[in-house]
Design an enzyme around this catalytic site. Structure first.
Site, mmCIF file in Angstrom:
data_model
loop_
_atom_site.group_PDB
_atom_site.id
_atom_site.type_symbol
_atom_site.label_atom_id
_atom_site.label_comp_id
_atom_site.label_asym_id
_atom_site.label_seq_id
_atom_site.Cartn_x
_atom_site.Cartn_y
_atom_site.Cartn_z
ATOM 1 N N GLY A 71 0.827 -1.210 0.000
ATOM 2 C CA GLY A 71 0.000 0.000 0.000
ATOM 3 C C GLY A 71 0.863 1.262 0.000
ATOM 4 O O GLY A 71 0.555 2.242 -0.690
ATOM 5 N N ASP A 72 1.933 1.239 0.765
ATOM 6 C CA ASP A 72 2.837 2.401 0.817
ATOM 7 C C ASP A 72 3.491 2.610 -0.552
ATOM 8 O O ASP A 72 3.669 3.739 -1.014
ATOM 9 C CB ASP A 72 3.939 2.186 1.871
HETATM 10 N N1 ADP Z 1 -1.423 -10.339 -4.026
HETATM 11 C C1 ADP Z 1 -1.150 -9.288 -4.810
HETATM 12 N N2 ADP Z 1 -0.859 -9.461 -6.128
HETATM 13 C C2 ADP Z 1 -0.608 -8.414 -6.936
HETATM 14 N N3 ADP Z 1 -0.612 -7.134 -6.518
HETATM 15 C C3 ADP Z 1 -0.882 -6.896 -5.219
HETATM 16 C C4 ADP Z 1 -1.173 -7.944 -4.284
HETATM 17 N N4 ADP Z 1 -1.396 -7.403 -3.065
HETATM 18 C C5 ADP Z 1 -1.255 -6.062 -3.218
HETATM 19 N N5 ADP Z 1 -0.957 -5.756 -4.506
HETATM 20 C C6 ADP Z 1 -0.738 -4.417 -5.093
HETATM 21 O O1 ADP Z 1 -0.498 -3.450 -4.082
HETATM 22 C C7 ADP Z 1 -1.587 -2.508 -4.026
HETATM 23 C C8 ADP Z 1 -1.894 -2.174 -2.588
HETATM 24 O O2 ADP Z 1 -2.217 -3.363 -1.916
HETATM 25 P P1 ADP Z 1 -3.240 -3.437 -0.676
HETATM 26 O O3 ADP Z 1 -3.035 -4.777 -0.063
HETATM 27 O O4 ADP Z 1 -4.605 -3.107 -1.129
HETATM 28 O O5 ADP Z 1 -2.730 -2.229 0.256
HETATM 29 P P2 ADP Z 1 -2.364 -2.204 1.816
HETATM 30 O O6 ADP Z 1 -0.938 -2.718 1.906
HETATM 31 O O7 ADP Z 1 -2.475 -0.758 2.175
HETATM 32 O O8 ADP Z 1 -3.347 -3.082 2.526
HETATM 33 C C9 ADP Z 1 -2.732 -3.181 -4.778
HETATM 34 O O9 ADP Z 1 -3.644 -2.272 -5.313
HETATM 35 C C10 ADP Z 1 -1.970 -3.955 -5.854
HETATM 36 O O10 ADP Z 1 -1.540 -3.110 -6.900
HETATM 37 O O1 FBP Z 2 1.840 2.168 11.491
HETATM 38 P P1 FBP Z 2 1.117 0.847 11.383
HETATM 39 O O2 FBP Z 2 -0.291 0.987 10.909
HETATM 40 O O3 FBP Z 2 1.250 0.024 12.640
HETATM 41 O O4 FBP Z 2 1.833 0.039 10.258
HETATM 42 C C1 FBP Z 2 3.213 -0.157 10.265
HETATM 43 C C2 FBP Z 2 3.577 -1.255 9.340
HETATM 44 O O5 FBP Z 2 3.027 -0.958 8.086
HETATM 45 C C3 FBP Z 2 4.014 -1.059 7.094
HETATM 46 O O6 FBP Z 2 4.402 0.258 6.777
HETATM 47 C C4 FBP Z 2 3.468 -1.789 5.913
HETATM 48 O O7 FBP Z 2 2.278 -1.148 5.473
HETATM 49 P P2 FBP Z 2 1.343 -1.718 4.342
HETATM 50 O O8 FBP Z 2 1.601 -3.186 4.221
HETATM 51 O O9 FBP Z 2 -0.051 -1.380 4.770
HETATM 52 O O10 FBP Z 2 1.720 -0.975 3.103
HETATM 53 C C5 FBP Z 2 5.184 -1.784 7.706
HETATM 54 O O11 FBP Z 2 6.404 -1.384 7.183
HETATM 55 C C6 FBP Z 2 5.048 -1.430 9.162
HETATM 56 O O12 FBP Z 2 5.508 -2.448 9.983
#
Ligand code: ADP
Ligand code: FBP
Length: 301
Positions: free
Chosen positions: A250-251
């Site tokens: 997500g980041d």
């Molecule tokens: N299993 C996956 N396969 C392919 N792309 C992924 C997958 N998981 C995440 N992504 C990519 O990363 C983006 C952010 O993932 P997401 O899991 O929705 O965000 P977060 O880490 O904030 O929960 C997605 O929109 C997609 O582009």
């Molecule tokens: O600040 P929070 O919500 O506890 O999340 C921190 C964690 O999220 C992350 O930034 C990963 O975030 P995402 O998987 O949602 O992109 C890790 O690097 C870190 O450990």
């Protein structure tokens, strides 16, 4: 200049365990450690995409030293405030068939340290971008993101918020340029389950009605929906690939979106850039490199 704030940086201890079982000793088959926290991850991927940024936030203890050392090693500009007591957290990310995360709560941030952050924020100028991302340490008021946006009002600073619950809800009336909830986080705000892009658009629109300019709802492997301030609703699947490690996906998407928007000033292209950066992180070890993102962009656009 782009600034990212990480209130609660971490060392992400990413391990692979075969057949994890509770109540007994498990051993890792692979382990890696990365500097983490959402703002920091955004800065790392921005750097990988050729865009400089400065990381702000709070660090403490030996873990804080290691986070900063690793960022400097990657030539990322840091301007953290040191907390006198406690240490930056270590977040455990375990893969054993499924992904399990245990995120720490982080050190207490005192009023002196907060004042120093506001002093730094007062130096931001018109045209700067500020990314507020991730959780806040225990004990910090839930209106802190809102307060920051309030102090920046009228300064023409582009703000991006990637946070959950009240932290996110409270900033909307300050018209952030972009908010990026994932579909679970968006659903939790309205106490509903969101599984389809259609529902993501319906509830994303409610965030716009509450004040957000652009809303990017990420949906993991399913891709994302972008609601733009000029009224477009753009839905796109994620580029294919096999999930390796979704930490920081997500980041990476936020970084990719910002880099794409800066480059093209076009929302559709920024969305695609964001998706490719997210998927390049999810489908590889660690965060997306510039080369991995370029490869995905070239293959699928
Ligand atoms: N299993 C996956 N396969 C392919 N792309 C992924 C997958 N998981 C995440 N992504 C990519 O990363 C983006 C952010 O993932 P997401 O899991 O929705 O965000 P977060 O880490 O904030 O929960 C997605 O929109 C997609 O582009
Ligand atoms: O600040 P929070 O919500 O506890 O999340 C921190 C964690 O999220 C992350 O930034 C990963 O975030 P995402 O998987 O949602 O992109 C890790 O690097 C870190 O450990």
């Amino acid at each position: 200049m782009i600034y990212t704030i990480t209130f609660n940086p971490s060392l992400d201890y990413c391990i692979v365990v075969k057949d994890f079982k509770t109540g007994t000793i498990n051993r890792t088959v692979r382990e890696q450690i990365y500097p983490g926290g959402k703002g920091i991850n955004v800065s790392i991927v921005l750097k990988n995409l050729g865009m400089p940024s400065t990381t702000l936030g709070f660090l403490g203890g030996f873990t804080g030293d290691e986070i900063e050392r690793r960022l400097k090693e990657q030539k990322i500009r840091t301007d953290f405030i040191r907390v006198p007591e406690g240490m930056s957290r270590i977040n455990v990310k375990m893969r054993s068939g499924v992904e399990t995360e245990i995120n720490g709560s982080g050190p207490v941030i005192g009023t002196d340290e907060m004042s120093r952050l506001y002093e730094k924020l007062a130096l931001l100028k018109e045209g700067d971008t500020l990314v507020l991302a991730g959780s806040i340490p225990a004990g910090m008021p839930e209106n802190v993101y809102q307060e920051i946006l309030r102090t920046l009002e009228g300064k023409k600073i582009r703000t991006v918020v990637d946070a959950t619950g009240a932290l996110l809800r409270n900033v909307l009336s300050y018209h952030p340029f972009l908010v990026k909830p994932n579909h679970h986080e968006l659903g939790a705000l309205f106490d509903v389950k969101i599984d389809t892009k259609k529902d993501a658009a319906v509830y994303g629109e409610k965030l716009q009605q509450a004040g957000a300019r652009n809303v990017l709802v990420s949906m993991g492997a399913k891709g994302a929906v972008l609601l733009t301030e000029d009224g477009q609703i753009l839905e796109k699947d994620a580029p294919g690939g096999t999930l390796v490690n979704s930490v920081g996906a997500g980041d990476s998407m936020v970084a990719g979106f910002l880099a794409g928007y800066e480059k093209y000033k076009d929302y559709e292209k920024a969305l695609w850039y964001g998706l490719c950066a997210g998927s390049a992180s999810a489908c590889g070890e660690g965060l997306a490199t510039g080369a991995q993102v370029e490869k995905m962009l070239a293959e699928k656009i």
